[in-house]
Design an enzyme around this catalytic site. Structure first.
Site, PDB file in Angstrom:
ATOM      1  N   LYS A 183       7.538  30.206   5.034  1.00 18.67           N
ATOM      2  CA  LYS A 183       7.048  29.442   3.874  1.00 18.67           C
ATOM      3  C   LYS A 183       7.378  30.179   2.580  1.00 18.67           C
ATOM      4  O   LYS A 183       7.751  29.572   1.577  1.00 18.67           O
ATOM      5  CB  LYS A 183       5.538  29.243   3.992  1.00 18.67           C
ATOM      6  CG  LYS A 183       4.921  28.324   2.992  1.00 18.67           C
ATOM      7  CD  LYS A 183       5.366  26.877   3.122  1.00 18.67           C
ATOM      8  CE  LYS A 183       4.752  26.166   4.272  1.00 18.67           C
ATOM      9  NZ  LYS A 183       5.044  24.701   4.248  1.00 18.67           N
ATOM     10  N   ASP A 189      11.156  21.459   4.657  1.00 15.79           N
ATOM     11  CA  ASP A 189       9.845  21.735   4.047  1.00 15.79           C
ATOM     12  C   ASP A 189       9.496  20.783   2.906  1.00 15.79           C
ATOM     13  O   ASP A 189      10.064  20.813   1.828  1.00 15.79           O
ATOM     14  CB  ASP A 189       9.791  23.188   3.511  1.00 15.79           C
ATOM     15  CG  ASP A 189       8.367  23.723   3.451  1.00 15.79           C
ATOM     16  OD1 ASP A 189       8.178  24.813   2.904  1.00 15.79           O
ATOM     17  OD2 ASP A 189       7.454  23.027   3.948  1.00 15.79           O
ATOM     18  N   LYS A 235      -6.031  22.416  -1.167  1.00 17.30           N
ATOM     19  CA  LYS A 235      -5.385  23.688  -1.523  1.00 17.30           C
ATOM     20  C   LYS A 235      -5.561  23.970  -3.008  1.00 17.30           C
ATOM     21  O   LYS A 235      -5.389  23.066  -3.825  1.00 17.30           O
ATOM     22  CB  LYS A 235      -3.889  23.608  -1.195  1.00 17.30           C
ATOM     23  CG  LYS A 235      -3.144  24.884  -1.517  1.00 17.30           C
ATOM     24  CD  LYS A 235      -1.659  24.695  -1.539  1.00 17.30           C
ATOM     25  CE  LYS A 235      -1.148  23.784  -2.620  1.00 17.30           C
ATOM     26  NZ  LYS A 235      -0.039  22.961  -2.094  1.00 17.30           N
ATOM     27  N   LYS A 249      11.505  21.298  -0.286  1.00 22.43           N
ATOM     28  CA  LYS A 249      11.541  22.531  -1.071  1.00 22.43           C
ATOM     29  C   LYS A 249      12.887  23.246  -0.965  1.00 22.43           C
ATOM     30  O   LYS A 249      13.395  23.815  -1.926  1.00 22.43           O
ATOM     31  CB  LYS A 249      10.477  23.504  -0.575  1.00 22.43           C
ATOM     32  CG  LYS A 249       9.032  23.118  -0.731  1.00 22.43           C
ATOM     33  CD  LYS A 249       8.197  24.355  -0.458  1.00 22.43           C
ATOM     34  CE  LYS A 249       6.704  24.100  -0.400  1.00 22.43           C
ATOM     35  NZ  LYS A 249       6.259  23.268   0.721  1.00 22.43           N
TER      36      LYS A 249
END
Ligand SMILES: NC(=O)c1ccc[n+]([C@@H]2O[C@H](COP(=O)([O-])OP(=O)(O)OC[C@H]3O[C@@H](n4cnc5c(N)ncnc54)[C@H](O)[C@@H]3O)[C@@H](O)[C@H]2O)c1
Ligand SMILES: O=P([O-])([O-])O[C@@H]1[C@@H](O)[C@H](O)[C@@H](O)[C@H](O)[C@@H]1O
Length: 517
Positions: free
Chosen positions: A353, A304, A394, A467
């Site tokens: 996520k 990620d 975003k 991440k």
């Protein structure tokens, strides 16, 4: 863009040979042994040899999800930079750049000049790295749109840029994809018009043929496969399914529905000797896939991409805890309107996520037992909402509440507009460039006659870019952004015989100069 002049280190500890750079470095660690509250520390010093092949591979990147926001944006950036594209905007002329790329737009402190001033150099001048202008791209997508039409649908790129690149993008058409719809949101089915037929085993063979075709057609000597397709739900990990390499291969042969698309692409990549990078949060690298990568000596990287909201989180928590301030509540909300957000509107994909966005503070919290009792951690909530109107732009809103002296409260409230794909595309480039660099570096004890050893199959060095860093079994996960960046810097320094940067700068801190020769 003309290649940048490489750094040249003059030292008895580095030889710039025709084929490889051979460096010798002192590798220092500290062995700590706890004795009640006491800690006994023993310095460990090892002299290592570091070998870096000088010529970068001729590399191609195969993007899974090539037609998506990230895939089209990276491809457009490669084409625009290669052409030196300039275009008009309402603020005036822009020219193609690599802003947001660690390897193309960031520097590291190399040392100081005779006057004691810091000298900073671009990261990609330490050792030869792949030039993005030489990078070939191909890939797969469940949507058959060519990249011009996909870029238009994705609404990331300025119209002037889309127009300038239209002819080239139109020629780029994603290969038919392997697609296990059960792992993503049902709303993704609408775009699935470009699928491979046949059994899972037949699809695996076809993906392998695609990789070989790309490699042969472009005369490549290395292919890096990057998953930048939808976020999938987690795969169930169970004995007999994917706990070993052989069980995973058998599950694919029998067409077990619990083998995700991303794991199938990863297996195809490993079997073709390719590095596989997972830009999404799902557990693509089930134990059997990790074992297969180790068996074949290929690199895997995940999970990620760490682009905006989470990158800031890993910095803020590091700063607060490092300052002895105790974060007690972290609320991470964002909304976005791209297809990624649409796919994440399903509970099973959102959960993947949520895991990667929440775990990023664990190592920093566990590093300070003065603030947190064993098992204690801040309240931490992640919310993602799909709001079509904002598209790829975003909007992240975070609130960090921490405890201060005398029971004081500190609150950080942040609004962070992240243009998700403009942040992600340079990181995808960095992942490919750094993965290729890692394939050319090896190590051995100084004076040993043993072979040099490469990086572990699980390429933890690239944790700065993800991440939820995938690390070798039973090794520590580091999420602190600046520790991760320092690790990359110090590996680059070791490749040319330089010690890690201590940041001591004693030359500027003593009452008397004790350094002048
Ligand atoms: N952009 C960011 O800031 C960011 C950061 C971290 C992670 N990510 C992750 O990167 C991934 C891509 O993000 P995006 O914004 O480009 O999403 P996107 O939805 O625009 O692109 C994904 C693409 O993958 C395709 N696809 C889906 N399943 C596929 C399959 N099995 N095979 C081939 N293609 C397939 C889709 O058709 C789509 O074109 C997502 O998983 C996202 O969570 C993005
Ligand atoms: O900005 P960041 O947290 O690094 O990463 C992003 C998330 O904030 C966003 O919710 C998600 O949709 C993107 O795929 C990406 O993961």
């Amino acid at each position: 863009m003309a290649p940048r002049k490489q750094v040249q280190v003059q030292s008895p500890d580095v030889e710039y040979g025709e084929e490889a750079i051979l460096a010798r470095v002192q590798y220092e660690t500290a062995l700590c042994q706890r004795d009640g509250d006491a800690v006994v520390v023993t310095p460990k010093r090892r002299r290592l040899e570091v070998r870096t092949v000088r010529r970068p591979h001729r590399v191609g990147a195969m993007l899974v999800g090539w037609g998506g926001n990230n895939g089209t944006t990276l491809t457009a950036a490669l084409l625009a930079n290669r052409a030196g594209l300039r275009w008009e905007t309402r603020e005036g002329e822009r020219r193609a750049d690599w802003l947001g790329s660690l390897t193309q737009s960031a520097t590291l402190k190399l040392g100081m000049d005779a006057e004691g001033r810091d000298v900073w150099v671009p990261l990609n001048t330490m050792v030869p790295m792949v030039d993005p202008d030489d990078l070939e791209v191909d890939g797969w997508d469940i949507s058959g749109l060519n990249l011009e039409d996909a870029a238009r649908r994705n609404r990331v790129l300025d119209v002037e840029v889309q127009r300038a690149l239209a002819a080239q993008l139109r020629e780029l058409k994603p290969r038919p994809a392997a697609f296990n719809a059960a792992f993503v949101a049902a709303n993704q089915q609408e775009r699935a018009d470009n699928l491979l037929a046949g059994t899972t085993a037949q699809q695996l063979q076809r993906l392998r043929e695609d990789i070989r075709d790309f490699k042969q057609r472009k005369a490549l000597d290395m292919v890096v496969v990057v998953w930048t397709a939808n976020t999938e739900r987690f795969s169930e990990v169970r004995p007999g399914l994917n706990d070993t390499a052989d069980n995973l291969l058998a599950a694919i042969d029998r067409g077990d529905a619990e083998v995700s698309s991303s794991t199938l692409y990863a297996v195809a990549s490993v079997l073709e000797g390719c590095t596989f990078i997972n830009g999404s949060p799902q557990n693509t690298f089930v134990p059997g896939c990790v074992e297969l990568a180790q068996r074949h000596g290929t690199h895997i990287v995940g999970d990620d991409l760490k682009t905006g909201q989470t990158k800031l989180k890993s910095v803020l928590v590091d700063f607060l805890v490092g300052a002895g301030i105790k974060p007690t509540s972290i609320v991470s909300y964002n909304h976005l309107g791209n297809n990624d957000g649409r796919n994440l509107s399903a509970p099973h994909t959102f959960q993947s996520k949520e895991i990667s966005k929440r775990n990023v503070v664990d190592d920093v919290v566990e590093s300070n037992s003065l603030l947190y009792a064993p098992g204690e951690h801040p309240d931490h909530v992640v919310v993602i909402k799909y709001v079509p109107y904002v598209g790829d732009s975003k909007r992240a809103m975070d609130e960090y509440t921490s405890e201060l002296l005398f029971g004081g409260r500190h609150t950080l409230a942040i609004h962070n507009t992240c243009e998700d794909s403009l942040l992600a595309a340079p990181l995808l480039l960095d992942l490919v460039v750094l993965a290729e660099f890692c394939s050319r570096v090896s190590f051995r004890a100084h004076g040993s006659q043993e072979d040099f050893v490469p990086f572990h199959s699980v390429l933890g060095l690239l944790s700065y870019l993800v991440k939820a860093p995938l690390v070798p079994k039973d090794t520590p996960v580091v999420n602190s952004l600046f520790r991760q960046r320092a690790c990359i810097e110090n590996v680059l320094r070791a490749c040319v015989g330089l010690a890690p940067d201590s940041n001591l700068l004693l030359e500027h801190k003593l009452s008397t100069d004790i350094f002048s020769d």
